[in-house]
Design a protein around this motif. Sequence first.
Motif, PDB file in Angstrom:
ATOM      1  N   ILE A  30       0.864  -1.222   0.203  1.00 37.40           N
ATOM      2  CA  ILE A  30       0.255   0.009   0.052  1.00 37.40           C
ATOM      3  C   ILE A  30       0.959   1.471  -0.059  1.00 37.40           C
ATOM      4  O   ILE A  30       2.072   1.189   0.800  1.00 37.40           O
ATOM      5  N   LYS A  31       0.904   2.393  -1.111  1.00 36.39           N
ATOM      6  CA  LYS A  31       1.261   3.120  -0.767  1.00 36.39           C
ATOM      7  C   LYS A  31       0.463   4.665  -0.550  1.00 36.39           C
ATOM      8  O   LYS A  31       0.527   6.130   0.601  1.00 36.39           O
ATOM      9  N   THR A  32      -0.804   4.690  -0.948  1.00 31.55           N
ATOM     10  CA  THR A  32      -2.104   5.781  -0.585  1.00 31.55           C
ATOM     11  C   THR A  32      -2.679   5.588  -0.881  1.00 31.55           C
ATOM     12  O   THR A  32      -3.310   4.884  -1.434  1.00 31.55           O
ATOM     13  N   PHE A  33      -4.163   6.184   0.699  1.00 34.74           N
ATOM     14  CA  PHE A  33      -5.411   5.129   1.454  1.00 34.74           C
ATOM     15  C   PHE A  33      -5.863   6.140   2.140  1.00 34.74           C
ATOM     16  O   PHE A  33      -5.221   7.444   2.153  1.00 34.74           O
ATOM     17  N   ASP A  34      -7.179   6.202   1.990  1.00 32.15           N
ATOM     18  CA  ASP A  34      -8.044   7.339   2.580  1.00 32.15           C
ATOM     19  C   ASP A  34      -9.465   6.358   3.265  1.00 32.15           C
ATOM     20  O   ASP A  34      -8.876   4.530   3.197  1.00 32.15           O
ATOM     21  N   VAL A  89      -3.903   9.084   4.401  1.00 31.56           N
ATOM     22  CA  VAL A  89      -2.713   9.619   4.305  1.00 31.56           C
ATOM     23  C   VAL A  89      -1.834   9.679   2.186  1.00 31.56           C
ATOM     24  O   VAL A  89      -2.697   8.596   1.888  1.00 31.56           O
ATOM     25  N   LYS A  90      -0.799  10.588   2.481  1.00 31.29           N
ATOM     26  CA  LYS A  90      -1.342  10.559   1.126  1.00 31.29           C
ATOM     27  C   LYS A  90       0.577   9.429   0.550  1.00 31.29           C
ATOM     28  O   LYS A  90       0.894   9.770  -0.403  1.00 31.29           O
ATOM     29  N   SER A  91       0.963   8.947   1.938  1.00 29.39           N
ATOM     30  CA  SER A  91       2.259   8.788   1.253  1.00 29.39           C
ATOM     31  C   SER A  91       2.975   7.701   2.960  1.00 29.39           C
ATOM     32  O   SER A  91       2.482   8.106   4.190  1.00 29.39           O
ATOM     33  N   VAL A  92       3.279   6.598   2.626  1.00 30.00           N
ATOM     34  CA  VAL A  92       2.852   5.497   3.494  1.00 30.00           C
ATOM     35  C   VAL A  92       4.580   4.989   3.487  1.00 30.00           C
ATOM     36  O   VAL A  92       5.308   4.709   2.575  1.00 30.00           O
ATOM     37  N   LYS A  93       5.278   4.916   4.717  1.00 33.04           N
ATOM     38  CA  LYS A  93       6.876   5.237   5.138  1.00 33.04           C
ATOM     39  C   LYS A  93       7.117   4.208   6.006  1.00 33.04           C
ATOM     40  O   LYS A  93       8.228   3.548   6.075  1.00 33.04           O
ATOM     41  N   ILE A 113      -8.233   1.799  -1.231  1.00 33.12           N
ATOM     42  CA  ILE A 113      -6.866   1.507  -1.510  1.00 33.12           C
ATOM     43  C   ILE A 113      -6.187   2.208  -2.694  1.00 33.12           C
ATOM     44  O   ILE A 113      -6.718   2.300  -3.612  1.00 33.12           O
ATOM     45  N   LEU A 114      -5.260   3.350  -2.467  1.00 29.29           N
ATOM     46  CA  LEU A 114      -5.688   4.852  -3.949  1.00 29.29           C
ATOM     47  C   LEU A 114      -4.461   4.098  -4.792  1.00 29.29           C
ATOM     48  O   LEU A 114      -4.770   4.529  -5.936  1.00 29.29           O
ATOM     49  N   GLY A 119     -12.729  -2.152 -19.532  1.00 32.52           N
ATOM     50  CA  GLY A 119     -13.503  -2.476 -18.077  1.00 32.52           C
ATOM     51  C   GLY A 119     -11.880  -3.329 -17.273  1.00 32.52           C
ATOM     52  O   GLY A 119     -12.568  -3.106 -16.396  1.00 32.52           O
ATOM     53  N   GLU A 120     -10.913  -2.853 -18.159  1.00 33.52           N
ATOM     54  CA  GLU A 120      -9.550  -3.577 -17.296  1.00 33.52           C
ATOM     55  C   GLU A 120      -9.845  -2.600 -16.558  1.00 33.52           C
ATOM     56  O   GLU A 120      -8.959  -1.804 -16.348  1.00 33.52           O
ATOM     57  N   ASN A 121      -9.182  -3.105 -15.317  1.00 31.67           N
ATOM     58  CA  ASN A 121      -9.302  -1.953 -14.019  1.00 31.67           C
ATOM     59  C   ASN A 121      -7.287  -2.426 -13.582  1.00 31.67           C
ATOM     60  O   ASN A 121      -6.760  -3.018 -13.579  1.00 31.67           O
ATOM     61  N   ARG A 122      -6.827  -0.553 -13.573  1.00 26.94           N
ATOM     62  CA  ARG A 122      -5.380  -0.260 -13.856  1.00 26.94           C
ATOM     63  C   ARG A 122      -4.333   0.467 -12.165  1.00 26.94           C
ATOM     64  O   ARG A 122      -3.946   0.619 -12.228  1.00 26.94           O
ATOM     65  N   ARG A 123      -6.018  -0.663 -11.908  1.00 21.66           N
ATOM     66  CA  ARG A 123      -4.979  -0.458 -10.327  1.00 21.66           C
ATOM     67  C   ARG A 123      -4.872  -1.781  -9.464  1.00 21.66           C
ATOM     68  O   ARG A 123      -6.067  -2.274  -9.758  1.00 21.66           O
ATOM     69  N   ALA A 124      -3.968  -2.041  -9.081  1.00 19.86           N
ATOM     70  CA  ALA A 124      -3.524  -3.263  -7.904  1.00 19.86           C
ATOM     71  C   ALA A 124      -3.655  -3.224  -6.815  1.00 19.86           C
ATOM     72  O   ALA A 124      -4.181  -2.380  -6.632  1.00 19.86           O
ATOM     73  N   GLN A 125      -4.743  -4.635  -6.706  1.00 19.85           N
ATOM     74  CA  GLN A 125      -4.854  -4.974  -5.569  1.00 19.85           C
ATOM     75  C   GLN A 125      -4.197  -5.167  -3.807  1.00 19.85           C
ATOM     76  O   GLN A 125      -2.870  -5.557  -4.346  1.00 19.85           O
ATOM     77  N   ALA A 126      -4.921  -4.321  -3.433  1.00 18.66           N
ATOM     78  CA  ALA A 126      -3.708  -4.196  -1.836  1.00 18.66           C
ATOM     79  C   ALA A 126      -3.396  -5.600  -1.431  1.00 18.66           C
ATOM     80  O   ALA A 126      -4.421  -6.768  -1.083  1.00 18.66           O
ATOM     81  N   LYS A 127      -2.368  -5.543  -1.080  1.00 15.68           N
ATOM     82  CA  LYS A 127      -2.112  -7.420  -0.079  1.00 15.68           C
ATOM     83  C   LYS A 127      -1.619  -7.160   1.575  1.00 15.68           C
ATOM     84  O   LYS A 127      -0.976  -6.170   1.823  1.00 15.68           O
TER      85      LYS A 127
END
Length: 211
Positions: A94-98, A118-122, A143-144, A168-176
Amino acid sequence: MLFRITIFFSLICFSVVMIGCAALFSEQEWSDNYALLEGTSATSPQMIDGNMNTIGESSFPVEATFGSNPPSEVIITLPEKKVIRRIVIHSDNIKTFDIFADKGGIIVEQDWKLIKDVKSVKTNPIEIPVLVPFPTNRIRVRILSTSDDANLKRRQRARTGGRGFFYGENRRAQAKIREIELYGYKTVEQTRESSAAETREKELDDLLETE
């Protein structure tokens, strides 16, 4: 005599105020992890099973418009409403999320209130202090972006010969996600019970050592 009575009551008031301040500013104890309560459900059960070796994935909303590119999400539903003060997410990508909390109104899709962006995960785990001003039984993590997004896009372009994406293909990967933990503060009664239990355990240990 009146002077002494005034001094006496002043001291009593001062003591009450000091005790109240001490209680106010004393360090709060975290509750047990609400996500492990019996009856809790999640988008992926592996995220709330208490096992760091299992990994769950976020899901894309089923109501998303075909051809859109919505963020994936995780929804955790508790068996009862709790006041959430801290959220811990164990994730490698995960990199950015709300985060949203359900206010519990009549119109379900309009009940979500944004409580953290959350703009940046460190770090991993990700520890997020939150102040949800109302009890809630549903938390939604949206998950953004993830560290796998770029690789996913490269694979999609490769399948189309570099011409773009399948419609129709989503260009975002799922969060693990290994685990999501939800915490509030212990009540005064819970703190007292915990302290009493620790005292009993210490007394038992001392007794066993003397035998």
